[in-house]
Design an enzyme around this catalytic site. Structure first.
Site, PDB file in Angstrom:
ATOM      1  N   ASP A   1       0.573   6.426   2.945  1.00 12.37           N
ATOM      2  CA  ASP A   1      -0.569   5.525   2.827  1.00 12.37           C
ATOM      3  C   ASP A   1      -0.635   4.634   4.051  1.00 12.37           C
ATOM      4  OD1 ASP A   1      -1.863   6.115   0.439  1.00 12.37           O
ATOM      5  OD2 ASP A   1      -0.204   5.248  -0.706  1.00 12.37           O
TER       6      ASP A   1
ATOM      7  N   PHE B   1     -14.968 -19.552   5.397  1.00 10.60           N
ATOM      8  CA  PHE B   1     -15.489 -18.191   5.353  1.00 10.60           C
ATOM      9  C   PHE B   1     -15.861 -17.846   3.909  1.00 10.60           C
ATOM     10  CE2 PHE B   1     -15.021 -13.636   4.778  1.00 10.60           C
ATOM     11  CZ  PHE B   1     -15.696 -13.134   5.875  1.00 10.60           C
TER      12      PHE B   1
ATOM     13  N   ALA C   1     -17.876 -14.671   1.360  1.00  5.95           N
ATOM     14  CA  ALA C   1     -18.391 -13.299   1.350  1.00  5.95           C
ATOM     15  C   ALA C   1     -19.901 -13.276   1.513  1.00  5.95           C
ATOM     16  CB  ALA C   1     -17.986 -12.603   0.062  1.00  5.95           C
TER      17      ALA C   1
ATOM     18  N   THR D   1     -21.916 -15.603   3.302  1.00  5.64           N
ATOM     19  CA  THR D   1     -22.348 -15.871   4.685  1.00  5.64           C
ATOM     20  C   THR D   1     -21.690 -14.923   5.672  1.00  5.64           C
ATOM     21  OG1 THR D   1     -20.563 -17.438   4.997  1.00  5.64           O
ATOM     22  CG2 THR D   1     -22.638 -18.326   4.180  1.00  5.64           C
TER      23      THR D   1
ATOM     24  N   ASP E   1       1.858   4.181  -6.134  1.00  7.85           N
ATOM     25  CA  ASP E   1       2.215   3.179  -7.121  1.00  7.85           C
ATOM     26  C   ASP E   1       1.211   3.071  -8.252  1.00  7.85           C
ATOM     27  OD1 ASP E   1       0.246   2.129  -5.575  1.00  7.85           O
ATOM     28  OD2 ASP E   1       1.358   0.345  -4.936  1.00  7.85           O
TER      29      ASP E   1
ATOM     30  N   ASP F   1      -2.476   7.359  -8.907  1.00  2.99           N
ATOM     31  CA  ASP F   1      -1.625   8.167  -8.028  1.00  2.99           C
ATOM     32  C   ASP F   1      -0.810   9.168  -8.831  1.00  2.99           C
ATOM     33  OD1 ASP F   1      -2.275   7.153  -5.568  1.00  2.99           O
ATOM     34  OD2 ASP F   1      -0.815   5.521  -5.672  1.00  2.99           O
TER      35      ASP F   1
END
Lengths: 673, 600
Positions: free
Chosen positions: A301, A371, A373, A375, A509, A513
């Site tokens: 991964d 910050f 999500a 803008t 995990d 999977d």
């Protein structure tokens, strides 16, 4: 489980192993190992033969042969017991964590009843509160808690376990530190994860692996061949007018049959699993360890294995007419309020341009924008300057105009290289571009390079788009990648590789999977993962470190190599033993054969005795090698073969010439014959 | 060891190398049922007719069991057929000398011997067998058993090359095609060549020639019942007999000599085999005969390389064989050229080496070369008496057989024997690179190991078991001409030769007794079929496996390392198994020859 890399020979283990060596003399145990069984039979025959000695054969000689044959068997048992003892020591550590616990069983009526942990069955629902030990393996169906899993992992930092999702599994024997959870039991007593771990490290459930079976067959066949050789030699001797005694023929037989590898074979297998345990990896079977050596495709991964978890700023590309420090200054100001790892990395990178670290607190007059999500920007308004940093489209709207051509070009380049670009602007002026990049872990490229030499292909699995994936895979030096991967794509890829004859290893995990972990030849589940993932895989990594897959493969290879090296060594040894014993057998009747005694051994008796003693001592001498494994070097098959052939083949040919000669000198010095 | 020997050796190995590819290429076509050859126009209709008569669909393949059962049934039928002919030869045509029927044990021994490609001869051809028995009863097997060997090798190679397959080809198709396209056409040309060199090919009664110089022999006196008469001291009573004429055997020799070499059968038309002037008239024919023993076995290594898509592997197998061949021939040549020091001491001229039992026309080198080649392969034809070689010179043919005749080996048998060693080599050393051993992309697992070592075990039990039994039995010792270590070598050689399906003999052993005939026949049967069955099982199991693509981590089965490993495995397994027995035979004899005054 807090496994320490313990010293090879602990006094306590040696003591127990010595005792076990005698217990293992029971024929029922010896039957499992044809070579050593024949050796034990030989020891018995020579012992009985002491009472029926042919005239002229000294008691001392027969007695010494018989003793050394018994030692040969005991030494082999000791090797096995040592390997088991090391496993047992670890199992005891595990067992200590399993104190008698009680459980709060939730009845169908909703009432709670206190029962013993042993009475819990699959499907029962229990309540565990802070301070209590979780009594059984299970999945959290309600609530969340911090859990101390140090009993298993040795890691003291508590982990969060919560209902639903990939962090829902809890293991019996671990302790809840805070909160209260409702757990559905997933394992009956005796079948829990811990039980299986204990069983495995103790070697109680040990079954021979496919390759071990094949090798045992070969060794058994060689033993039969040498039985035929020695039996017929008796007749050829009669023809020639020599009556070889049982003692001498048995000594020859035991020297010829591959006792070295026969005696160490099971120890090598147990030690292989043991080495994994020391790396905090539990293999569910020896077969899995062996498969690890055969793996030629590694699915890794991206996040956490190949790259560090987060992207980091690596470069500032100023717009035309803007200096680098100016851009760095703007970028840092705009990022001060950005608490994401990306934002922090920008602040740090700016320091490289001589900008000192500033904190929000010291700039009281400034207005910060964190910050979000929505803008997709962060920034600051200070002294009439509106500085922003964010995704290119967001900044384009903020500045209200298209970017300069050079900036657009920089954006494209970054995207193409697999990075993420951010744009910094002050008012309507674009200052430049920040290059955010996945950081590939150090040392991987070399490692993959060595894997390539060994014929192992590495494939990166990522949810990123092809462009990004290709760039990162290239940087990490991987052979291939699977981009925009969904769990079912992973499964399909494994099936495809297997259909073309490859063996695949992967880590995982999540519950999703599980199918891929089950399909893979080596599926390493992370201990932090779900119960389903752990059930599906054939190994569990207690440290939950996906990079460990690489070490697992190395340990698998090392185990197979050790087996091969000692087999070669064992068979090559026979040549010298012939040169010791054959002249000794014939010299009585045919004194002219003396030149064949190339080692110049003193007498026929001392020659035979030296060969038998060497044969016994070499087992002891090689126990450390069997337990530690031969040194692993990632080389191409060709080079590896030549190297090991030189050491163990040629070494095996030469060593006994020297060894037997020295023993002969010693026993003659001591007057043992 | 003179320069002519060296030149000839270089010529021999060079020509063998040159012929390997073209013949191998041709084999690829012959062993492919759909393969085209330049003989198709002439032989295709015949081939189709044979299939029609047999009611055979040439496209229908068999699994390993079906293939093996067909092979065994075919061999069994052939065995009974030949047994019947040998027992009834007095009633059958082409018997100008009026030979009577063979005794049951000798007929059994002979029928088994030719069925198993051994061609052990407890009889003398020209004094026992009618032309019909030779041509139909024996030569039939020379072709059939050779084709059978090639078929098994082809089936094993297919097993290695195919993946996830159940079938290995069709035994009957392989049998027909090998005979029709390979053995028969080659032998036709070969026999004509032999005739051109002076080999005979006729149905005449034996000639009688007057001797230029008459001589006398002591002929044993026999009573009316045929038992030898002895005097009161127990020694044979003899009378002098003056010999004035000589009987010169005749017969269809060239046709049998051709296939006996090409098919590595080795059974001579004449008792003296290739030492007989009719069976080996010229130096050129001697050279070509030796070369033709190795022709098909050598080409089969190329076939292997082509079929598995790894030509270098084919050449490595060839190289290992060539190495073992050269080592053998050099030791044998050296030992023979050195001669016997005691004979030199007695004033016997040993300058040209040990010439006892050798044809003067061939000399040391050609005898040593022939002896090495005929035992490297499971041929067994001889142009010198191995019994009379020096101990070490005689050790080489014996050891060659005991190693399993894998040095080029019998047609087909050499390759499948060597491939057993290849599988064991891969397994033994494959682990050292840290992977489950893999042979050309196929995992070597428990079953493969089991059947491979079973084959080795069969050889060991057949040779050592029977020889040990014979060495301590009255019937075994009665057959010996020599006592001491040399006698042991003789008996060891006999059972090695029988189990290994070689057919050559340490002539000191008088093998035509019911006990020896029967036990040798059993050894031949065990050595042939109990070896083929595990080989076929291996082929079947390998065919089933998936093929993993090769990469740098794969076990390398080409290159010098593998060559050394393969040679090492063959030598170590062979040496470990047979060294104790050899020590009591030729090795002790060698030390006695060099270290004391005794002679054998």
């Amino acid at each position: 489980m807090a496994v320490k890399a313990h010293v090879l020979f602990e006094r306590n283990i040696i003591k127990q192993a010595s005792l076990a060596s005698f217990r293992k003399l029971h024929p029922r145990h010896m039957m499992k190992n044809p070579v050593m069984f024949v050796t034990e039979a030989g020891a018995l025959v020579t012992t009985i033969g002491l009472f029926f000695r042919p005239a002229g054969e000294a008691l001392g000689f027969g007695l010494q042969i018989a003793l050394w044959l018994w030692f040969t068997v005991l030494f082999a048992n000791f090797a096995e017991a040592m390997a088991e003892g090391r496993g047992k020591a670890q199992a005891d550590t595990l067992r200590r964590t399993r104190t008698q616990t009680t459980a709060n069983l939730t009845l169908a009526s909703g009432a709670v009843e206190s029962v013993t942990a042993e009475s819990l069955r699959k499907g029962d629902v229990i309540l565990v509160s802070a301070g209590e030990v979780i009594p059984a393996d299970g999945d959290i169906i309600d609530g969340a808690a911090t859990v101390d899993e140090s009993a298993i992992t040795g890691e003291s930092a508590p982990v969060i376990r919560e209902a639903c999702g990939d962090r829902s599994a809890v293991t019996g024997g671990t302790r809840v530190l805070s909160d209260r959870i409702k757990v559905e039991v997933t394992a009956n007593p005796g079948e829990s994860f811990m039980d299986r771990m204990i069983g495995l490290v103790e070697g109680a459930q040990r079954q021979k692996t496919p390759n071990e079976i094949a090798l045992t067959i070969l060794l058994a066949a060689l033993t039969i061949i040498f039985l035929v050789v020695v039996l017929t030699l008796k007749f050829f001797g009669l023809y020639s007018g020599i009556s070889f005694s049982i003692t001498v023929l048995t000594a020859l037989l035991v020297c010829l049959i591959p006792t070295t590898i026969g005696g160490l074979l099971s120890a090598i297998g147990i030690a292989g699993i043991d080495r994994l345990v020391q790396k905090n990896v539990l293999a569910m079977s020896g077969r899995a360890v062996e498969a690890a050596g055969d793996v030629d495709v590694l699915l890794l991964d991206k996040t956490g294995t190949i790259t560090l978890g987060n992207r980091q700023a690596t470069e500032f590309i100023p717009a035309p007419g803007v200096s680098a420090p100016e851009l760095a200054d703007g970028a840092q100001l705009a990022s001060l309020a950005d608490e994401t790892p990306e934002g922090r990395s920008i602040v740090i990178l700016a320091k490289d341009f001589g900008i000192r670290g500033r904190s929000i607190a010291e700039m009281a007059q400034a207005t910060f924008m964190a910050f979000s999500a929505q803008t997709r920007m962060s920034g600051v308004d200070i002294d009439g300057r509106k500085i922003r940093k964010g995704a290119p489209d967001a900044i384009r709207i903020f500045t209200g105009s298209d970017f300069p051509a050079d900036v657009t070009k920089a954006l494209e380049n970054i995207s193409r290289s697999g990075g993420t670009p951010l744009v910094v602007a002050e008012n309507d002026r674009v200052l430049g571009v920040i290059h955010l990049k996945d950081i590939v872990k150090g040392g991987l490229k070399d490692r993959f390079e060595r894997f390539r030499a060994m014929g192992i292909r590495t494939v990166m699995i990522t949810g990123d788009n092809r462009l990004t994936a290709a760039a990162i895979a290239k940087e990490a030096g991987m052979d291939d990648f699977l981009a925009e991967a969904r769990p079912e794509d992973k499964l399909a890829l494994i099936r495809k590789e297997q259909a073309t004859g490859h063996l695949v290893a992967m880590t995982g995990d999540g519950t999703n999977d599980a199918p891929a972990l089950a399909q893979a030849d080596v599926g390493v589940a992370m201990n932090t993962g779900t119960q389903a993932a752990k059930e599906a895989g054939n190994m569990v990594d207690l440290d939950s470190n996906p990079t460990k897959l690489i070490e697992i493969v190395e340990i698998g290879k090392q185990m197979l190599m050790t087996r091969g090296a000692l087999t070669t060594f064992s068979i090559a040894n026979d040549v010298a033993k012939y040169f010791a014993i054959i002249p000794a057998l014939l010299i009585g009747l045919f004194p002219v054969i003396a030149p064949l005694n190339v080692m110049g051994l003193k007498s026929p008796e001392s020659a035979i005795l030296s060969a038998v003693i060497f044969n016994a001592l070499i087992i002891v001498a090689l126990i450390p090698l069997a337990l530690r494994g031969v040194t692993f070097r990632p080389l191409s098959a060709d080079v590896l073969l030549r190297r090991n052939l030189f050491i163990y083949g040629l070494g095996g040919l030469m060593a006994p010439f020297v060894g037997i000669k020295i023993i002969d000198l010693i026993i003659n010095f001591l007057g043992m014959t | 060891m003179d320069i002519y020997g060296w030149i000839q050796l270089a010529l021999f190995i060079g020509m063998l190398a040159l012929l390997t590819k073209p013949v191998g290429l041709y084999l690829v076509r012959v062993l492919d049922p759909m393969g085209r050859t330049f003989l198709d126009t002439a032989l295709k209709p015949l081939e189709s007719t044979i299939y029609r008569l047999m009611g055979l669909d040439p496209k229908a393949e068999q699994d390993w069991k079906g293939y093996t059962i067909s092979l065994i049934l075919f061999s069994l039928a052939g065995l009974l057929f030949t047994y019947a002919i040998l027992r009834l030869q007095h009633l059958l045509p082409l018997n100008p000398q009026g030979f009577g029927p063979m005794s049951p044990d000798l007929a059994f021994n002979t029928a088994v011997s030719f069925t198993t490609n051994t061609n052990w001869q407890s009889y003398g051809g020209e004094s026992t067998l009618s032309y019909f028995s030779q041509m139909v009863g024996l030569t039939f097997h020379n072709f059939a058993s050779a084709a059978t060997g090639i078929a098994v090798a082809a089936a094993l190679v297919r097993g290695i090359a195919r993946q996830t397959a159940k079938t290995l080809g069709n035994f009957w198709v392989d049998l027909v095609r090998v005979n029709l396209y390979l053995l028969l056409p080659l032998c036709l040309i070969y026999a004509v060549f032999l005739v051109s060199q002076g080999a005979i090919q006729n149905f005449k009664a034996y000639d009688t020639a007057s001797l230029v110089e008459s001589y006398t022999v002591q002929e044993p006196v026999k009573d009316a019942t045929g038992t030898p008469v002895k005097d009161q001291n127990g020694t044979q009573v003899t009378v002098e007999k003056k010999m004035e004429t000589q009987t010169i055997a005749q017969g269809p020799l060239a046709s049998q000599a051709a296939i006996k070499m090409l098919g590595t059968n080795g059974g001579g038309f004449m008792n003296a085999n290739a030492a007989h002037p009719y069976e080996n008239p010229t130096p050129l024919m001697n050279f070509i005969q030796i070369l033709s023993i190795f022709l098909i076995p050598s080409a089969l290594t190329w076939y292997l390389g082509r079929m598995v898509g790894n030509q270098r592997h084919g050449w490595v197998v060839w190289g290992a064989m060539a190495f073992l061949f050269l080592a053998g021939v050099l030791v044998c040549w050296w030992a023979e050229a050195a001669g016997n020091p005691h004979l030199t001491a007695l004033g016997v001229d040993q300058l040209s080496g040990n010439m006892e039992g050798k044809e003067v026309r061939f000399g040391i080198f050609n005898s040593a070369l022939f002896a090495t080649v005929t035992t490297d392969a499971s041929c067994g034809a001889v142009n010198a008496m191995h019994d009379s070689f020096t101990p070490l010179g005689g050790l080489i043919p014996l050891l060659n057989i005991q190693l399993g005749e894998v040095v080029f080996g019998g047609v087909g048998a050499g390759l499948y024997g060597m491939l057993i060693f290849v599988v064991l080599t891969v397994f033994l050393s494959g682990l050292m690179i840290g992977r489950t051993p893999e042979y050309l992309g196929k995992k070597i697992e428990a079953y493969d190991v089991k059947v491979s070592v079973l084959a080795v075990l069969i050889l060991c039990i057949g040779i050592l078991g029977f020889a040990a039994w014979g060495a301590v039995s009255a019937w075994g010792i009665a057959g010996l001409n020599n006592t001491g270590p040399h006698g042991l070598s003789e008996i060891l050689y006999a059972y090695s030769s029988a189990t290994g399906n070689n057919g050559s003999a340490f002539a000191g052993l008088n093998a035509n007794t019911p006990w020896l005939n029967t036990t040798l026949a059993l050894a031949m049967l065990i050595g042939r079929f109990f070896f083929i069955i595990p080989v076929m099982a291996l082929a079947g199991n390998l065919a089933k496996k998936k093929l993993a693509p090769p990469h740098t981590g794969s076990f390398p089965v080409s290159g010098l390392t593998f060559l050394i490993l393969l040679v090492g495995t063959v030598l170590i397994v062979g040496a470990l198994t047979f060294l104790p027995a050899l020590a009591l035979g030729p090795i002790v004899e060698h030390f006695i020859m060099t270290g004391s005054g005794r002679l054998f």
